[in-house]
Scaffold this active site. Sequence first.
Site, short mmCIF file in Angstrom:
data_model
loop_
_atom_site.label_atom_id
_atom_site.label_comp_id
_atom_site.label_asym_id
_atom_site.label_seq_id
_atom_site.Cartn_x
_atom_site.Cartn_y
_atom_site.Cartn_z
N HIS A 50 0.83 -1.22 0.00
CA HIS A 50 0.00 0.00 0.00
C HIS A 50 0.86 1.27 0.00
O HIS A 50 0.38 2.34 -0.34
CB HIS A 50 -0.90 -0.01 1.23
CG HIS A 50 -2.22 0.69 1.04
ND1 HIS A 50 -2.81 0.86 -0.20
CD2 HIS A 50 -3.08 1.25 1.94
CE1 HIS A 50 -3.96 1.50 -0.05
NE2 HIS A 50 -4.14 1.75 1.23
N ASN A 100 -5.75 7.18 4.34
CA ASN A 100 -7.12 7.65 4.12
C ASN A 100 -7.29 9.16 4.27
O ASN A 100 -8.31 9.71 3.87
CB ASN A 100 -8.09 6.95 5.09
CG ASN A 100 -8.25 5.48 4.77
OD1 ASN A 100 -7.56 4.95 3.90
ND2 ASN A 100 -9.15 4.82 5.45
N ASN A 146 -8.61 4.77 -1.39
CA ASN A 146 -8.97 5.73 -0.36
C ASN A 146 -8.04 6.94 -0.31
O ASN A 146 -8.46 8.05 0.00
CB ASN A 146 -9.00 5.05 1.01
CG ASN A 146 -10.18 4.11 1.16
OD1 ASN A 146 -11.23 4.32 0.55
ND2 ASN A 146 -10.03 3.08 1.97
#
Length: 226
Positions: A50, A100, A146
């Site tokens: 990520h 996020n 996100n």
Amino acid sequence: MPPLGSLRATLGLRRAMRRSLSLGVLEPRPPGKRWLVAGLGNPGLPRTRHSVGLAVLGQLAQRLGVADGWARDRHCAADLALASLGDAQLILLRPRRLMNVNGRSVARAAELFGLTAEEVYLVHDELDKPLGKLALKLGGSSRGHNGVRSCIACLNSSAMPRLRVGIGRPTHPDTVQAHVLGCFSAAEQELLPPLLERAADLLLDHIRERSQGPPSGFVITGHVPA
């Protein structure tokens, strides 16, 4: 600790831009000569899939000779480094916020440096592309990412160019979160060095092209052989 000269350059440019913004007047400059490149990821988890956007930023900083020039900026809640690319200036940004809410750091930096959404590059992971596959596209939706969604909301625009770095999607839907937040396997790590090199190439070539004229709407893709 970053070199004093790099730190002064970063802070000096930021102060100059803040003064201009407070007066409602930006420094005259040719359009498209200053760009922000933001690597999206999670602070403290730099080796996970990520956070591959942060790895690309690290490669980019090395390529541009500013790997030791990062300076923490509390106004943006991010690490910043300045680099030159011909006549253009690049502002590299690594948010210190979670994925996020990365958009808060990106939007704040864009505001401080007087940049539009079109002058902000986002570098992030892409589940729907296999590892080794890259795509650079101007604008578009978040595609469920996100971090990109946060940037779109905070910049109030979806016009940012995106470099999407494939990390592959696991077969079972229940394992997606563990896959995204997990570290690259030993086999995947062998693919990373050429992938990061190619990602830096795509970014720099695209920024050079846009610095010389109006942007193209075409998608640019690349692939690192397995």
